[in-house]
Design a protein around this motif. Structure first.
Motif, PDB file in Angstrom:
ATOM      1  N   UNK A  21       0.837  -1.361  -0.104  1.00 39.14           N
ATOM      2  CA  UNK A  21       0.025  -0.081   0.057  1.00 39.14           C
ATOM      3  C   UNK A  21       1.005   1.198  -0.127  1.00 39.14           C
ATOM      4  N   UNK A  22       1.789   1.097   0.596  1.00 39.98           N
ATOM      5  CA  UNK A  22       2.761   2.337   0.608  1.00 39.98           C
ATOM      6  C   UNK A  22       3.377   2.567  -0.769  1.00 39.98           C
ATOM      7  N   UNK A  23       3.937   1.607  -1.548  1.00 37.92           N
ATOM      8  CA  UNK A  23       4.203   1.601  -2.713  1.00 37.92           C
ATOM      9  C   UNK A  23       3.249   2.531  -3.845  1.00 37.92           C
ATOM     10  N   UNK A  24       1.800   2.026  -3.536  1.00 37.63           N
ATOM     11  CA  UNK A  24       0.951   2.666  -4.200  1.00 37.63           C
ATOM     12  C   UNK A  24       0.750   4.175  -3.871  1.00 37.63           C
ATOM     13  N   UNK A  25       0.814   4.482  -2.463  1.00 34.67           N
ATOM     14  CA  UNK A  25       0.554   5.681  -1.975  1.00 34.67           C
ATOM     15  C   UNK A  25       1.708   6.710  -2.942  1.00 34.67           C
ATOM     16  N   UNK A  26       3.184   6.287  -2.638  1.00 39.30           N
ATOM     17  CA  UNK A  26       4.260   7.001  -3.411  1.00 39.30           C
ATOM     18  C   UNK A  26       3.703   7.124  -4.890  1.00 39.30           C
ATOM     19  N   UNK A  27       3.410   6.056  -5.539  1.00 38.48           N
ATOM     20  CA  UNK A  27       3.061   6.137  -7.055  1.00 38.48           C
ATOM     21  C   UNK A  27       2.076   7.141  -7.145  1.00 38.48           C
ATOM     22  N   UNK A  28       1.042   7.184  -6.629  1.00 39.15           N
ATOM     23  CA  UNK A  28      -0.486   8.349  -6.601  1.00 39.15           C
ATOM     24  C   UNK A  28       0.610   9.525  -6.497  1.00 39.15           C
ATOM     25  N   UNK A  29       1.170   9.880  -5.510  1.00 45.91           N
ATOM     26  CA  UNK A  29       1.876  10.921  -5.199  1.00 45.91           C
ATOM     27  C   UNK A  29       2.695  11.495  -6.460  1.00 45.91           C
ATOM     28  N   UNK A  30       3.598  10.474  -6.955  1.00 50.59           N
ATOM     29  CA  UNK A  30       4.650  10.839  -8.024  1.00 50.59           C
ATOM     30  C   UNK A  30       3.655  11.281  -9.418  1.00 50.59           C
ATOM     31  N   UNK A  31       2.439  10.525  -9.614  1.00 50.65           N
ATOM     32  CA  UNK A  31       1.578  10.771 -10.530  1.00 50.65           C
ATOM     33  C   UNK A  31       0.903  11.983 -10.692  1.00 50.65           C
ATOM     34  N   UNK A  32       0.680  12.442  -9.274  1.00 52.84           N
ATOM     35  CA  UNK A  32      -0.096  13.783  -8.836  1.00 52.84           C
ATOM     36  C   UNK A  32       0.985  15.001  -9.310  1.00 52.84           C
ATOM     37  N   UNK A  42      11.385  16.732 -25.397  1.00 47.26           N
ATOM     38  CA  UNK A  42      11.656  16.876 -26.895  1.00 47.26           C
ATOM     39  C   UNK A  42      10.575  16.422 -27.860  1.00 47.26           C
ATOM     40  N   UNK A  43       9.565  15.572 -27.210  1.00 51.64           N
ATOM     41  CA  UNK A  43       8.351  15.005 -27.850  1.00 51.64           C
ATOM     42  C   UNK A  43       7.218  15.695 -27.085  1.00 51.64           C
ATOM     43  N   UNK A  44       6.190  16.207 -27.629  1.00 50.80           N
ATOM     44  CA  UNK A  44       5.253  16.826 -27.162  1.00 50.80           C
ATOM     45  C   UNK A  44       4.327  16.034 -26.404  1.00 50.80           C
ATOM     46  N   UNK A  45       4.200  14.800 -27.047  1.00 48.48           N
ATOM     47  CA  UNK A  45       3.292  13.853 -26.381  1.00 48.48           C
ATOM     48  C   UNK A  45       3.827  13.110 -25.120  1.00 48.48           C
ATOM     49  N   UNK A  46       5.401  13.321 -24.864  1.00 56.40           N
ATOM     50  CA  UNK A  46       5.962  12.688 -23.584  1.00 56.40           C
ATOM     51  C   UNK A  46       5.389  13.717 -22.416  1.00 56.40           C
ATOM     52  N   UNK A  47       5.018  15.261 -22.917  1.00 53.56           N
ATOM     53  CA  UNK A  47       4.415  15.806 -21.735  1.00 53.56           C
ATOM     54  C   UNK A  47       3.109  15.392 -21.174  1.00 53.56           C
ATOM     55  N   UNK A  48       2.541  14.482 -21.811  1.00 52.86           N
ATOM     56  CA  UNK A  48       0.925  14.193 -21.482  1.00 52.86           C
ATOM     57  C   UNK A  48       1.083  13.887 -20.084  1.00 52.86           C
ATOM     58  N   UNK A  49      -0.012  14.307 -19.318  1.00 55.35           N
ATOM     59  CA  UNK A  49      -0.028  13.901 -17.883  1.00 55.35           C
ATOM     60  C   UNK A  49       0.125  12.454 -17.613  1.00 55.35           C
TER      61      UNK A  49
END
Lengths: 84, 563
Positions: A21-32, A42-49
């Motif tokens: 669960x801790x790993x998921x929490x870290x993941x979601x924080x990084x996602x946010x 360099x590629x505009x599509x790599x800037x997608x959220x």
């Protein structure tokens, strides 16, 4: 495991679940964090959220499924295949 | 002059001495010779030295520039770490072969001409196969023979290419060659075998896991990186290499996921990491070349560290099969920690070495507009974390408890692993130290908030994918198995074809013998019929009959003459 040996922290499954669960929490924080930090790419599509998060997750699931379902069926042989 | 002593010879002489002595003295020699080598490397001026007249040519044994010094330094560091790691080994063959192997790799790096390169190239092959054979099993003997055959083929391709190059250009210099030059394709194939190009790769996964605990560590450092060095010197900017490299990053990770022998998993991840370097050489820009050689430097260290941790497991637990291991963190906590440092470095976690080296190649690919290559490299980056970063430590040290209880690795192994881990973290945390040694000036900045964030997102979500697949039971279990790879072509298909050709030949021969036999018997009976006592040709003829025959022949001659 020897019966006299003391139980380690990782031996308890509830602790492994805590780590998971801790790993998921870290993941979601990084996602946010994509909302806060602007990534210039360099590629505009790599800037997608969430681009890297989704790519990493999908790539690994695809990798494992392809290796398990396709490659293993194709190339797996008994361990002594070449010794026979 | 200090540059007139070929720098690789120190280790080679040390290896020969190590073969002659035992005990403390041998330990002192094995530790002192890499240190002497490093000291000499620090004092070298750039230029061509140690010229030798041989074979009707002037050979250059010491071509010193930034590229050769960089590889010399990392090879010497690897030789020192190998020496510490192998201090507990009493087998004289391994203790002698390892420094000779390292010294000949350094000799090849400093070769200024292609013949010198060829000589050291072959010496690395011969010295290194002893490390495979040192396992002293039927299996390792056969794997070593296959390995040696392929390495020697690489050497012969190099020699043929070098001579064709000399015939075409009049020069034997080991500098930029390019694919279009005479002999260029032959030498690319020679270097490609060492660098484990796709389909030429499988000697690596075949032989390396069969060597001894310390032997595989030495093997992982030199041969393949010598291939990368040769490509960086002779083929920078060769576009073909971009695609070859990208293929190399991607296909081995599928094998790595299903492989059970953890040292073979690492061998597959070697081809994967070499793919990044080959791509960098193919891209050819200053950033890409810097990235390729910097990543070679970092890879030698973190791959050594991972193989060291697996060597320690092999020594103590007696196996490195994922299906039989698990829970070893309880017995080998230090080894576990060092393995995790190696895993974090190969996975390119921030503050670890891969983060500051691999990213230069990725940035060069993106900057050059190679979007497809960049996506493949990103896939491979996620994949390497998956199979080397997580799978190796997880199945060896965690997973389900296998019940194996053993001692921690010997002190010398722990010291070697500790030093290597310190170097991995040092390079990752203070990249300027490595960047200062690179062939071209560096203006790349690895630590930007965007780079750290995107890399962490990629890695954490790869880890989440692993965890989800593990907890749902979808992740394939470790199974005792052999997975067919390109070695099947020469271990099964070729013998099958040869057996097929052989049986066709045997059949044809039998048919021919039958036909010939009956013809001979017929001839024999014919001769008997005509020549035995009453045979027509054995009878006594009358004089008149003879005269008649002569008259007929003369008449025939007359007719023919006037006709």
């Amino acid at each position: 495991m020897a019966p006299t040996e003391k139980k380690r922290w990782l031996d308890r499954s509830e602790n492994v679940t805590r780590l998971y669960r801790g790993l998921w929490l870290i993941g979601l924080l990084l996602f946010a964090a994509d909302a806060v930090i602007h990534r210039h790419e360099d590629f505009s599509w790599a800037e997608w959220f969430g681009f890297y998060a989704l790519y990493g997750f999908v790539a690994c699931v695809a990798l494992v499924l392809a290796a398990k379902e396709l490659l293993r069926r194709l190339v797996m042989r008994p361990e002594d295949y070449y010794d026979r | 002059m200090i540059a007139d002593w070929p720098v690789g010879l120190t280790l080679i002489v040390g290896g020969l001495l190590a073969a002659a002595v035992r005990g403390r003295l041998r330990d002192v020699i094995s530790l002192a010779t890499p240190l002497l080598t490093l000291a000499q490397l620090a004092l070298l001026d750039h230029g061509d030295f140690a010229r030798v007249d041989a074979l009707g040519r002037t050979l250059v044994l010491m071509h010193v520039d930034r590229l050769s010094v960089l590889f010399g330094i990392v090879f010497a560091i690897a030789a020192l770490l190998n020496a510490i790691y192998a201090l507990h080994v009493h087998d004289g063959v391994q203790r002698a072969a390892t420094p000779i192997y390292a010294g000949s790799a350094i000799g090849a790096v400093f070769a200024g001409d292609l013949l010198t390169l060829f000589a050291f190239w072959e010496l690395t092959a011969v010295a290194s196969v002893l490390l495979v054979w040192a396992s002293r099993s039927e299996r390792s003997f056969r794997a070593g023979m296959r390995y040696l055959a392929i390495q020697l083929v690489s050497g012969l391709l190099l020699l043929a290419g070098a001579l064709a190059h000399e015939a075409g250009t009049g020069s034997l210099a080991f500098g930029y060659i390019g694919l279009a030059a005479p002999g260029g394709a032959l030498m690319l194939a020679a270097f490609g075998i060492k660098a484990s190009f796709p389909l030429l790769h499988n000697w690596l996964q075949d032989a390396y896991p069969e060597a001894t605990d310390a032997g595989t560590v030495a093997l992982s450092a030199f041969t393949t990186k010598l291939g990368i060095y040769a490509l960086a010197r002779a083929y920078p900017g060769t576009e073909l290499l971009i695609w070859i490299g990208a293929t190399m990053t991607a296909f081995p990770i599928f094998y790595a996921v299903i492989e059970n022998d953890l040292r073979r998993v690492l061998a597959y991840s070697m081809t994967n990491q070499l793919g990044f370097m080959v791509t960098g050489v193919g891209l050819g820009s200053e950033l890409a070349l810097n990235g390729a050689v910097a990543h070679a430097f970092a890879d030698i260290l973190f791959k050594s560290l991972l193989f060291m941790s697996m060597g320690a497991v092999l020594l103590r637990a007696g196996t490195v099969k994922g299906s039989e291991l698990g829970g070893l963190y309880k017995s080998m906590p230090w080894t576990t920690g060092f393995c995790i440092v190696g895993a974090a470095s190969i996975s390119a976690f921030p503050l670890f070495s891969g983060f500051v080296t691999k990213s230069m190649i990725m940035a060069a690919a993106a900057g050059g507009g190679h979007w497809a290559v960049w996506l493949v490299l990103l896939f491979a980056s996620a994949g390497v974390f998956h199979h080397a970063g997580i799978k190796i430590p997880y199945f060896a040290f965690f997973a389900h408890d296998s019940g194996i209880r053993c001692r921690e690795a010997p002190l010398n192994m722990l010291i070697a692993m500790g030093c290597t881990a310190a170097l991995c973290i040092g390079i990752g945390s203070f990249p300027g130290l490595l960047y200062a040694l690179l062939p071209h000036p560096v203006d790349y900045v690895p630590y930007t908030s965007a780079h750290v964030l995107s890399q962490l997102q990629l890695l954490v979500f790869s880890a989440l994918a692993f965890s989800v697949l593990m907890r749902t039971g979808i992740y394939p279990p470790e199974l005792r198995s052999t997975n067919l790879d390109s070695d099947w072509l020469y271990r099964r298909l070729l013998p099958m074809l040869l057996r097929g050709v052989g049986s066709v030949y045997a059949m044809a021969r039998a048919a021919l013998e039958r036909a010939l036999g009956s013809a001979l018997r017929r001839l024999d009976s014919l001769a008997v019929r005509h020549h035995h006592a009453d045979g027509i040709l054995a009878r006594t003829w009358t004089t008149g009959g003879m005269v008649l025959m002569v008259a007929i022949f003369l008449a025939a001659y007359l007719v023919l003459y006037y006709a």
